[in-house]
Design an enzyme around this catalytic site. Structure first.
Site, PDB file in Angstrom:
ATOM      1  N   GLU A  13       0.817  -1.214   0.000  1.00 52.01           N
ATOM      2  CA  GLU A  13       0.000   0.000   0.000  1.00 52.01           C
ATOM      3  C   GLU A  13       0.855   1.271   0.000  1.00 52.01           C
ATOM      4  OE1 GLU A  13      -3.708  -0.447   2.611  1.00 52.01           O
ATOM      5  OE2 GLU A  13      -2.369  -1.975   3.406  1.00 52.01           O
ATOM      6  N   SER A 148      -6.470  -2.545   1.787  1.00 51.79           N
ATOM      7  CA  SER A 148      -6.908  -2.043   0.474  1.00 51.79           C
ATOM      8  C   SER A 148      -7.405  -3.153  -0.445  1.00 51.79           C
ATOM      9  CB  SER A 148      -5.773  -1.262  -0.214  1.00 51.79           C
ATOM     10  OG  SER A 148      -5.461  -0.100   0.523  1.00 51.79           O
ATOM     11  N   TYR A 217      -9.477   3.807  -4.987  1.00 49.93           N
ATOM     12  CA  TYR A 217      -8.532   4.908  -5.162  1.00 49.93           C
ATOM     13  C   TYR A 217      -8.613   5.600  -6.524  1.00 49.93           C
ATOM     14  CZ  TYR A 217      -6.765   2.806  -0.929  1.00 49.93           C
ATOM     15  OH  TYR A 217      -6.673   2.298   0.334  1.00 49.93           O
ATOM     16  N   ARG A 256     -11.193   2.854  11.508  1.00 49.27           N
ATOM     17  CA  ARG A 256     -12.395   2.659  10.694  1.00 49.27           C
ATOM     18  C   ARG A 256     -12.857   1.218  10.836  1.00 49.27           C
ATOM     19  NH1 ARG A 256     -10.777   2.921   5.339  1.00 49.27           N
ATOM     20  NH2 ARG A 256     -11.684   0.852   5.005  1.00 49.27           N
ATOM     21  N   ASP A 258     -15.345  -1.601   9.330  1.00 46.87           N
ATOM     22  CA  ASP A 258     -16.085  -1.907   8.107  1.00 46.87           C
ATOM     23  C   ASP A 258     -17.105  -3.011   8.354  1.00 46.87           C
ATOM     24  OD1 ASP A 258     -14.483  -0.054   6.839  1.00 46.87           O
ATOM     25  OD2 ASP A 258     -13.141  -1.552   5.963  1.00 46.87           O
ATOM     26  N   GLU A 271     -13.851  -6.025   9.188  1.00 46.51           N
ATOM     27  CA  GLU A 271     -12.464  -5.726   9.536  1.00 46.51           C
ATOM     28  C   GLU A 271     -12.366  -4.353  10.180  1.00 46.51           C
ATOM     29  OE1 GLU A 271      -9.695  -4.344   6.233  1.00 46.51           O
ATOM     30  OE2 GLU A 271     -11.122  -5.551   5.092  1.00 46.51           O
ATOM     31  N   ASN A 273      -9.597  -1.031  10.432  1.00 46.36           N
ATOM     32  CA  ASN A 273      -8.390  -0.383   9.907  1.00 46.36           C
ATOM     33  C   ASN A 273      -7.868   0.600  10.937  1.00 46.36           C
ATOM     34  OD1 ASN A 273      -8.305  -1.136   6.802  1.00 46.36           O
ATOM     35  ND2 ASN A 273     -10.436  -0.802   7.363  1.00 46.36           N
ATOM     36  N   GLY A 277      -7.018   5.356   5.362  1.00 47.14           N
ATOM     37  CA  GLY A 277      -6.534   6.281   4.348  1.00 47.14           C
ATOM     38  C   GLY A 277      -6.936   7.720   4.633  1.00 47.14           C
TER      39      GLY A 277
END
Length: 309
Positions: A13, A148, A217, A256, A258, A271, A273, A277
């Protein structure tokens, strides 16, 4: 303040981390801070010692910036840093370990199975049969420590199973098979330390049919819908689960969570994070804007949280 922004590094990443770090550095400079950016390499310790920052903003995605390794380094150097500490970073980086902790705490997460590469090499036929029997098709195959959506495959036909497992094992020493649940994908950005705040939820709609690296992205390939098009009780349940998950795993600063909302009714955590990002198309800045925090304010808030005892 003197702030060092860590970015880049050797992970898959890297390019996204460089974008996140550049956006963060620009925001911090605009706020009047003295900022340097440091690409994670062998000179990182010398550069940190020479600059002597008041705080380090960690904008590294993937290993070793998100798995507790860099966090441990910064602890040894005695430098305050943004985001979660060593243990929370290590757990959330590993999807298998995250799901085991979630299950133990009674937080809903899709059913899964996991094997090491060595186990798969000696028992391919049995393992594939177990996946098909226990989880059925479609099924999601994942490399557990990638971000990602790298190393993640949705398997819809039996002949796709072996290539997906082989693909996941290119990235990690183990792989997981996760039940595929049909339903909207939503995400919850969480901000805070002792009393975390769940920011407005976002529904993610990918125009490619799968919220993969390209959809995440590339501007225009996905939509972020705030609030999600779901009943209020479902949104309330997801918000509560996001806060519980963040606290359970010991996250700090920001993260974050999800979800897949099975059948549009049952939020299930897929998951977490710990270093989300921070690019122009990223989810956390979008959620912050919906809560009335512009990007520089969000970055400053994350710095302030890093300096809390």
């Amino acid at each position: 303040m003197k702030i060092a922004v860590l970015m880049g590094g050797p992970s898959s990443e890297r390019e996204i981390s460089l974008k996140s770090g550049s956006a963060v550095a620009a925001a911090l400079s605009g706020l009047g801070h003295q900022v340097i950016t440091i690409d994670l390499n062998r000179e990182v310790v010398a550069r940190l010692k020479n600059f002597a920052p008041d705080v380090v903003f960690n904008a590294l995605h993937g290993k070793p910036g998100e798995d507790g390794s860099v966090q441990g380094l910064l602890e040894v150097l005695g430098l305050p840093y943004t985001g979660s500490r060593v243990l929370a970073s290590a757990i959330t980086m590993d999807k298998i370990m995250t799901k085991r902790v979630l299950l133990q705490a009674g937080i809903p997460t899709p059913k899964f199975l996991a094997w090491t590469g060595a186990e798969y090499a000696t028992g391919k036929k049995e393992i594939k049969a177990t996946i098909l029997k226990e989880l059925g098709l479609p099924v999601v195959i994942k490399a557990p420590t990638q971000g990602s959506t790298i190393g993640t495959f949705i398997v819809r036909e039996e002949r796709e199973l072996e290539p997906a497992i082989t693909g996941a094992l290119k990235y990690d020493l183990s792989f997981m098979a996760e039940a595929y649940l049909a339903g909207p994908e939503i995400t919850a950005a969480v901000l805070g330390n002792r009393n975390p705040q769940v920011l407005p939820l976002i529904e993610i709609v990918s125009h490619t049919g799968f919220y993969d690296y390209q959809a995440k992205y590339t501007p225009g390939l996905s939509d972020h819908i705030i609030p999600p098009r779901l009943p209020d009780d479902v949104l309330a349940a997801a918000t509560s689960l996001a806060g519980r998950t963040y606290t359970l795993l010991g996250c700090r600063g920001f993260a974050r969570v999800d979800f897949i909302v099975a059948g549009g009714r049952e939020p299930q955590v897929i998951e977490v994070n710990s270093v989300p990002g921070m690019t122009a198309t990223s989810l956390v800045p979008d959620a912050a804007r919906a809560a009335g925090l512009d990007f520089p304010d969000l970055v400053q808030k994350i710095v302030d949280l890093a300096l809390e005892p």
